[in-house]
Design an enzyme around this catalytic site. Structure first.
Site, PDB file in Angstrom:
ATOM      1  N   GLN A 262       0.933  -1.298   0.151  1.00 39.07           N
ATOM      2  CA  GLN A 262      -0.164  -0.032   0.007  1.00 39.07           C
ATOM      3  C   GLN A 262       0.963   1.153  -0.055  1.00 39.07           C
ATOM      4  OE1 GLN A 262      -3.359  -0.190  -0.494  1.00 39.07           O
ATOM      5  NE2 GLN A 262      -2.263  -2.451  -0.845  1.00 39.07           N
ATOM      6  N   HIS A 265       1.442   2.931  -3.292  1.00 40.21           N
ATOM      7  CA  HIS A 265       0.458   3.911  -4.258  1.00 40.21           C
ATOM      8  C   HIS A 265       1.018   5.382  -3.938  1.00 40.21           C
ATOM      9  CE1 HIS A 265      -2.647   1.283  -4.958  1.00 40.21           C
ATOM     10  NE2 HIS A 265      -2.730   0.585  -3.830  1.00 40.21           N
ATOM     11  N   GLU A 330      -8.875   0.840   5.829  1.00 36.81           N
ATOM     12  CA  GLU A 330      -9.556   0.593   4.612  1.00 36.81           C
ATOM     13  C   GLU A 330      -9.430  -0.801   4.093  1.00 36.81           C
ATOM     14  OE1 GLU A 330      -8.767   1.698  -0.267  1.00 36.81           O
ATOM     15  OE2 GLU A 330      -7.187   2.070   1.167  1.00 36.81           O
ATOM     16  N   HIS A 331      -8.223  -1.344   4.550  1.00 45.30           N
ATOM     17  CA  HIS A 331      -7.583  -3.022   4.207  1.00 45.30           C
ATOM     18  C   HIS A 331      -7.138  -3.152   5.630  1.00 45.30           C
ATOM     19  CE1 HIS A 331      -6.816  -0.994   0.286  1.00 45.30           C
ATOM     20  NE2 HIS A 331      -7.512  -1.967  -0.094  1.00 45.30           N
ATOM     21  N   ASP A 364      -7.105  -6.462  -4.142  1.00 43.38           N
ATOM     22  CA  ASP A 364      -7.178  -5.582  -5.388  1.00 43.38           C
ATOM     23  C   ASP A 364      -7.648  -6.030  -6.578  1.00 43.38           C
ATOM     24  OD1 ASP A 364      -6.480  -3.438  -3.536  1.00 43.38           O
ATOM     25  OD2 ASP A 364      -4.226  -3.402  -3.793  1.00 43.38           O
ATOM     26  N   HIS A 423     -53.499  17.233   5.802  1.00 42.90           N
ATOM     27  CA  HIS A 423     -53.134  15.888   5.990  1.00 42.90           C
ATOM     28  C   HIS A 423     -54.288  15.101   6.694  1.00 42.90           C
ATOM     29  CE1 HIS A 423     -49.266  17.147   4.852  1.00 42.90           C
ATOM     30  NE2 HIS A 423     -48.686  16.119   5.301  1.00 42.90           N
TER      31      HIS A 423
END
Length: 437
Positions: A262, A265, A330-331, A364, A423
């Site tokens: 990661q 990235h 996230e992971h 992924d 109503h």
């Protein structure tokens, strides 16, 4: 030697240091916001003409007219046949698995009938048209095409419009091939905030969509945030993250490479390891120093580890789960002895990778679940992209004459309590005894 933060949960300032490490400000600065606002205004006012101007100015190739912006579907098929057979097989294998997983996510309508004949239920329908943004240039990811397009197709979206910039006029063949495999309906070679604006509001050539999904740079993310409300969006994602919980019994080099996966990235990505074994943390640090020099994206990994990475010693695996739930990554890799059992302790994570052999990159690309995941602690309240993001639900209400009498009296009482006479009277008109409120 790579530098990385070292934390210990027993330290008095541990949570403050951890929160400082986790902090991520995804809000665009004033300059970015101003540019995006101007681009959106131009697209809304001038349509295709503005889209052509921005493409010519930013993408490094000259579009003569609007027809040059659309990529013929035959070009997608050409790309499929042009890529090596090995890549064809990999795309198809990944697509088949993502598609099969997505099939299990489809929501179905339901209904039930009450004793008096009143029917209540829920109708599920797909979105009519969805826009998919795909980054171009160096950040060209065919896997993003699979993960965004296939759930939309499985959901039954009527038309899927893909936009992808082509810097210098060059196509990424693998991205086009992925679009072919997914059955994307139309493709436009435009990018940036202008592409998002075109999808949101429509131009003479680009049809307006109901929802925009897909990753992009800060201008794309800001544009998505800005047009939200006019259209739906998937999320505004932050940098990629991985959190590994290890009991100290996995090969340290495996863990080091998982952290790299990661960190490579971008410089803002975050890689964190939690472990109760201090000696194992030292072994992973040594593995990082040993493996880093041979990495193709060494400088990016090194910067990410130095600025936002951490090796954290915790009291035990129970505390590791508590810290993980605070981080809401996230992971999340659970590199422990009994991962299925341990996963019961986890409440907040985008995707949970269980066991020593379940590396995050499998998710992924080809495991099946979606890789579009909540970041920046948003897993506390949001979920991975899925088929359900491309479906919407409508309530079904069919009231019988008997139900109109029973429900009407309740509605009338509550409506008059709120001071809404019309109503109340609307409900009262359907009572069996209209003279009785």
């Amino acid at each position: 030697m790579a530098e990385i933060h070292k934390l210990d949960s027993s330290d008095g300032d541990f949570m403050q240091r951890l929160d400082a490490l986790l902090a991520w400000d995804s809000v665009s600065d004033a300059g970015v916001n101003q540019v995006v606002q101007e681009v959106i205004a131009e697209i809304r006012a001038r349509g295709d003409a503005a889209l052509i101007d921005y493409t010519n100015r930013f993408d490094g190739w000259q579009a003569g007219d609007a027809a040059d912006l659309e990529v013929p579907l035959a070009r997608l098929e050409q790309a499929w046949h042009a890529i090596p057979a090995e890549q064809q097989q990999a795309l198809k294998h990944a697509a088949d698995r993502v598609r099969a997983y997505a099939e299990h996510q489809k929501l179905a309508g339901w209904e039930y009938t009450e004793a008096d004949g009143t029917l209540l239920g829920q109708k599920v329908t797909p979105l009519d048209r969805v826009g998919l943004y795909v980054p171009g240039g160096k950040a060209a990811y065919p896997s993003s095409v699979l993960m965004n397009a296939l759930p939309a197709k499985v959901a039954g979206v009527g038309e899927l419009i893909m936009v992808v910039p082509t810097p210098g006029g060059e196509f990424n063949e693998l991205v086009l091939a992925a679009a072919f495999e997914c059955g994307v309906d139309r493709v436009f070679r435009v990018g940036g905030a202008q592409a998002v604006a075109a999808l949101a509001y429509g131009t003479e050539s680009v049809p307006a969509v109901d929802k925009i999904v897909g990753p992009g740079n800060i201008y794309v993310a800001t544009a998505k945030r800005t047009v939200f409300g006019q259209v739906g969006i998937d999320m505004v994602a932050g940098p990629s993250e991985i959190l590994v919980i290890c009991d100290g019994k996995t090969d340290p080099e495996w863990i080091a490479m998982d952290l790299f996966s990661q960190a490579e990235h971008d410089e803002d990505a975050q890689s964190i390891l939690l472990c109760p074994d201090g000696e194992f943390l030292d072994q992973v640090e040594a593995a990082i120093d040993r493996l880093l020099p041979g990495m193709q994206r060494r400088e990016i990994i090194e910067t990410a580890l130095r600025t936002r990475g951490a090796l954290i010693r915790v009291r035990d695996l129970d505390e590791a789960a508590e810290v993980a739930n605070h981080i809401a990554p996230e992971h999340l890799e659970l590199s422990v002895e009994n991962p299925r059992e341990y996963a019961e302790k986890i409440r907040h994570a985008g995707a949970i990778f269980m066991g020593r052999h379940t590396s995050e990159p499998l998710g992924d690309y080809c495991a099946g679940p979606n890789h579009v995941l909540p970041t920046s602690r948003t897993a506390r309240f949001s979920s991975p992209l899925g088929v359900y993001d491309f479906q919407k639900r409508s309530s079904l209400i069919l009231v019988s004459p008997e139900g109109a009498d029973t429900l009407g009296r309740t509605a009338s009482t509550l409506a008059r309590g709120e001071g809404l006479e019309a109503h109340a009277r609307s409900a009262e008109y359907r009572l069996k005894d209209r003279g009785r409120p």
